[in-house]
Scaffold this active site. Structure first.
Site, mmCIF file in Angstrom:
data_model
loop_
_atom_site.group_PDB
_atom_site.id
_atom_site.type_symbol
_atom_site.label_atom_id
_atom_site.label_comp_id
_atom_site.label_asym_id
_atom_site.label_seq_id
_atom_site.Cartn_x
_atom_site.Cartn_y
_atom_site.Cartn_z
ATOM 1 N N CYS A 92 26.891 11.305 20.502
ATOM 2 C CA CYS A 92 27.571 10.799 21.627
ATOM 3 C C CYS A 92 29.040 10.546 20.983
ATOM 4 O O CYS A 92 29.950 11.509 20.862
ATOM 5 C CB CYS A 92 27.220 9.617 22.150
ATOM 6 S SG CYS A 92 27.791 9.033 23.756
ATOM 7 N N GLU A 146 18.193 10.166 19.279
ATOM 8 C CA GLU A 146 17.542 9.253 18.646
ATOM 9 C C GLU A 146 16.514 8.464 19.369
ATOM 10 O O GLU A 146 15.769 7.918 18.774
ATOM 11 C CB GLU A 146 18.548 7.968 18.042
ATOM 12 C CG GLU A 146 18.963 7.163 18.960
ATOM 13 C CD GLU A 146 20.574 7.524 19.607
ATOM 14 O OE1 GLU A 146 20.639 8.875 19.461
ATOM 15 O OE2 GLU A 146 21.352 6.908 20.080
ATOM 16 N N HIS A 199 21.785 11.540 23.169
ATOM 17 C CA HIS A 199 21.371 10.393 22.186
ATOM 18 C C HIS A 199 20.021 11.013 21.737
ATOM 19 O O HIS A 199 18.829 10.631 22.168
ATOM 20 C CB HIS A 199 21.321 9.154 22.991
ATOM 21 C CG HIS A 199 22.429 8.539 23.181
ATOM 22 N ND1 HIS A 199 23.030 7.751 22.106
ATOM 23 C CD2 HIS A 199 23.248 8.465 24.174
ATOM 24 C CE1 HIS A 199 24.278 7.381 22.515
ATOM 25 N NE2 HIS A 199 24.305 7.807 23.922
#
Ligand SMILES: *[C@@H]1O[C@H](CO)[C@@H](O)[C@H](O)[C@H]1NC(C)=O
Ligand SMILES: *[C@@H]1O[C@H](CO)[C@@H](O)[C@H](O)[C@H]1NC(C)=O
Length: 611
Positions: free
Chosen positions: A405, A537, A535
Site C-alpha cells: 500500500c 497481509e 493488503h
C-alpha cells in the site's frame, strides 16, 4: 442443527480468549466438522473503519469490505474461512437494527425494551449468521464459536450475557456449550484460585453454567493438579472440566495444549457430535489439517537459522497495529523453516540524526543489517522521507524489498525521484498542490452513492502479458493470470505517469481489470523488489502464507530458497478464498457486485490509513 460454543471471559480481558476460541475451532475442524465464528464486541461503534489504529490496533479488512478489528483475522487464519462484516456484532449494530424496526413499526407500537427486544435481536443475529457458509464446501457450518468480548459482569456485556442465557433454551442443551476463560494468577509460585471462584460465581448468578473452565496462567508453568481439584471443588464442576492454559512458546501450540487435555473428547460427548454427519472427504481433510499443523509447530521449534526482517514503520506503543503483517511474516518463516526476527525501525530521516542521534544510528544499523526490508501500509505522513531512504537502500544494494500500500506508492516515488530525476515527485496525499504528482487521489466511483468511495474489499489483479516468463510475483501466486487480494485505499499511481515510469524500467506487472490502476510492481533486475497496492497481509494462513510475504522472507533467507519456494508455489498454491468470492466485475449480476459487499461512503477525515 448448528451447535454453539460460547467463549466468555472473567477477571480481566486481554488474556487470550480469542486464541483459546480459535484453537478450539481449529481442533473441531480437524475432526472434519465445518466451523464458523462470531465475535461480539460490546461497543457502541458500528464499524472499525473510523477507529484510530493507534488506540485500537490494526483495522482488519474483510472480503466484503467490512472494516473490523483484528480478532476476526484470528478466526480467518486459524479456521481458513472467509467471514463477513456480519460476523462481528456490536452493541451499536444491534441497537441500530432494533431502532430501525421500531421506526418501521415492526413492534406494533409496543414498548421496546432491552429484554426481550434487544436480547431477541442478538439471538436472531447469531442464528442467522451462524448458518452462512464460510469455506470451500459452500455448506452450512456444523459449529459456531461465539466469542463474547469484555468480561462477564461488565455493564456493557450484560444484554449479551442475558441473550446467551435465553439462547441455551432456544437451541437446546445438546447444542450449546460454554467455555469460560479465567485468570489464575501465579504469586511467587502459588497458583491463586480466588478470582476464578468469584467469576464463576457471578456467571452462575447470571444463569450460565460453565461446561469448561479454561484457566489462563500468565507464566510458563502449567496448572498444577492440586489447583485443578481446588477449582473443580469450589466451582462445582468435574476435574475434567478444568483446563490449564499456560504460556507456551507460540500461540500455534495452544491447540495442541488443549487437545492434550481432552477438549475434543469432552465437547464431542457434551454436544453429541457423534451424531453430526461427516463425509469421508471432510474427515480426511481434517486429518491432513491436523498432521500439517503438528508438523508446522514442531518444525518451527527445530528451526535454528534466523531470517532478519526490518519493518520500516512508526513506533507505536501498540504492538497490534501491525498484527496481520507480523502474522504474514511468521507464516512465511514457518514455510522456509527459519526463526523470524523482525524489528521495527523509524527515525531514519536526516532530522532524526540531529534530534535523536542514537535512535537514528540504531535504526540505520537495523536497516543495513537486515536480510529484507518491508514498508507496510501507514497512517499519517510522518517518517515518509526515512522510508524513501530505506527503499533507496534496498533498491541500490540488491536487498529484498516488499512494499505494501503506502510502501508500494513510496517505491514509485523513490523511483521517480532517484532514477528519473524528478526530485519533487510525491503524492497529492502529502502535497495537494504538487507539480509532480506521481500518486494521486483516485477513489472508486460508486454506482449507488454520490461521489467516490474508498476502494475497499476483495478485488482482482490481472498479471500483464509477458510476465509469466519472469515475474516473481506471478510465480509466487502459482502462475495464475488473475489474483485476488483485499484493498483499502484511495490513492493510486497517476495514470498519466504510467508510461514514463514503465519506460524507465519500473514494471507494473499487475493491474486492475481495466488496466487503469497499477496494483503490483516489480524490478526485473533485482533479487526481490516488489510492491502491492493491496493488503495481502489480510489473507495469510499459517499453512498457506501470503505469497508476497513468502517471497520477501524466502529471498531474505537466500536466493536459492526463493527459487525453491517459487517452484513449490507454482505447483501447490491455492488461493485462500472460496470460488464464489472470486467473481470479476465482468460477471456482475444485474450490475450489482456479487462478492464486493456494500459500498462505503467516503467519510472525510476518517481516522487513518487511506493511502
Ligand atoms: C466489531 O466492530 C466494532 C465496531 O467498529 C469494533 O470495535 C470491534 O473491534 C469489531 N470486532 C471485530 C472482532 O471485528
Ligand atoms: C482453505 O480455503 C480455501 C478456500 O475456501 C480452499 O480452497 C483451501 O483448500 C483451504 N485450505 C486448506 C488447507 O484447507
Amino acid at each position: 442443527m448448528t451447535k454453539y460454543i460460547i467463549v466468555s471471559g472473567g477477571v480481566i480481558s486481554g488474556i487470550g480468549k480469542g486464541v483459546i476460541a480459535s484453537s478450539t475451532g481449529l481442533l473441531l475442524k480437524t475432526t472434519g466438522l465445518k466451523v464458523t465464528a462470531i465475535k461480539i464486541d460490546p461497543y457502541m461503534n458500528i464499524d472499525a473503519g473510523t477507529m484510530r489504529p493507534q488506540e485500537h490496533g490494526e483495522v482488519y479488512v474483510l472480503n466484503d469490505g467490512g472494516e473490523v478489528d483484528l480478532d476476526l483475522g484470528n478466526y480467518e487464519r486459524y479456521l481458513n474461512v472467509t467471514l463477513s462484516r456480519d460476523n462481528n456484532i456490536t452493541t451499536g449494530k444491534i441497537y441500530r437494527e432494533v431502532i430501525e424496526k421500531e421506526r418501521k413499526g415492526d413492534y406494533l407500537g409496543k414498548t421496546v425494551q432491552i429484554v426481550p427486544h434487544v436480547t431477541n435481536e442478538i439471538q436472531d443475529w447469531i442464528e442467522r449468521v451462524s448458518k452462512i457458509p464460510v469455506d470451500e464446501t459452500g455448506e452450512e457450518p456444523d459449529i459456531c464459536i461465539v466469542e463474547l468480548g469484555g468480561t462477564v459482569g461488565d455493564i456493557e456485556s450484560a444484554p449479551f450475557v442475558e441473550a446467551m442465557r435465553q439462547f441455551q433454551f432456544r437451541v437446546g442443551h445438546d447444542n450449546f456449550a460454554l467455555i469460560h476463560v479465567s485468570l489464575v494468577p501465579d504469586m511467587h509460585g502459588e497458583q491463586k484460585t480466588k478470582p476464578t471462584q468469584t467469576t464463576i460465581h457471578s456467571l452462575r448468578g447470571l444463569g450460565l453454567l460453565p461446561d469448561l473452565i479454561a484457566c489462563r496462567l500468565l507464566v510458563p508453568q502449567p496448572l498444577r493438579p492440586d489447583t485443578k481439584s481446588k477449582i473443580s471443588m469450589f466451582c462445582h464442576v468435574a476435574p475434567e472440566q478444568v483446563f490449564g492454559v499456560h504460556d507456551v512458546s507460540s500461540v500455534y501450540h495452544v491447540p495442541l495444549l488443549l487437545q492434550s487435555q481432552g477438549i475434543v473428547e469432552f465437547l464431542t460427548k457434551r454436544l453429541n457430535l457423534g451424531n453430526v454427519k461427516i463425509t469421508k472427504e471432510m474427515s480426511d481433510r481434517g486429518r491432513s489439517l491436523s498432521e500439517r499443523w503438528r508438523a508446522m509447530t514442531s518444525g518451527s521449534e527445530r528451526a535454528f537459522d534466523t531470517v532478519n526482517i526490518v519493518l520500516v514503520g512508526k513506533y507505536t506503543d501498540l504492538k497490534d497495529s501491525y498484527m496481520s503483517v507480523t502474522k504474514s511474516l511468521e507464516h512465511s518463516a514457518f514455510r522456509v523453516n527459519r526463526k523470524l526476527n523482525w524489528v521495527e525501525s523509524s527515525d531514519l530521516e536526516p532530522e532524526a540524526q540531529r534530534e535523536h542521534p542514537l535512535r537514528y544510528h540504531d535504526a540505520w544499523r537495523a536497516v543495513v543489517g537486515a536480510g529484507g526490508i518491508l514498508v507496510p501500509g501507514g497512517f499519517g505522513n510522518r517518517g515518509i522521507e526515512g522510508m524513501l531512504l530505506a527503499i533507496k537502500h534496498a533498491r541500490e544494494n540488491n536487498k529484498p524489498y516488499l512494499g505494501i500500500c503506502l510502501g508500494f506508492q513510496l517505491a514509485v516515488i523513490e523511483w521517480a525521484r532517484n532514477k528519473m530525476n524528478i526530485p519533487d515527485a510525491t503524492s497529492t496525499e502529502f502535497d495537494q498542490n504538487t507539480k509532480s504528482p506521481a500518486i494521486i487521489f483516485m477513489p472508486e466511483i460508486s454506482k449507488t452513492h454520490m461521489g467516490g468511495t474508498m476502494r475497499l474489499g476483495l478485488r482482482p489483479t490481472v498479471f500483464q502479458q509477458g510476465t509469466e516468463t519472469w515475474s516473481k510475483a506471478r510465480k509466487l501466486y502459482g502462475g495464475a493470470g488473475k489474483i485476488w487480494e483485499r484493498h483499502r485505499h484511495r490513492y493510486e499511481v497517476n495514470p498519466d505517469w504510467v508510461e514514463k515510469l514503465s519506460a524507465s524500467g519500473l514494471s507494473f506487472v499487475g493491474k486492475d481489470e481495466k488496466g487503469e490502476r497499477m496494483q503490483v510492481l516489480e524490478l526485473h533486475d533485482h533479487p526481490f523488489f516488489m510492491g502491492l497496492q493491496a493488503h495481502p497481509e489480510f489473507c495469510t494462513r499459517p499453512l498457506n502464507p501470503s505469497p508476497s510475504f513468502l517471497g520477501l522472507v524466502a529471498a531474505a533467507a537466500g536466493s536459492d530458497l526463493l527459487q525453491e519456494q517459487m517452484m513449490y508455489q507454482l505447483k501447490h498454491f491455492v488461493p485462500p478464498h472460496p470460488e464464489d468470492a472470486m467473481v470479476s466485475e465482468a460477471e456482475l449480476r444485474n450490475g450489482q457486485p456479487v462478492a464486493y459487499g456494500k459500498d462505503q461512503v467516503l467519510v472525510n477525515g476518517s481516522a487513518d490509513s487511506e493511502n
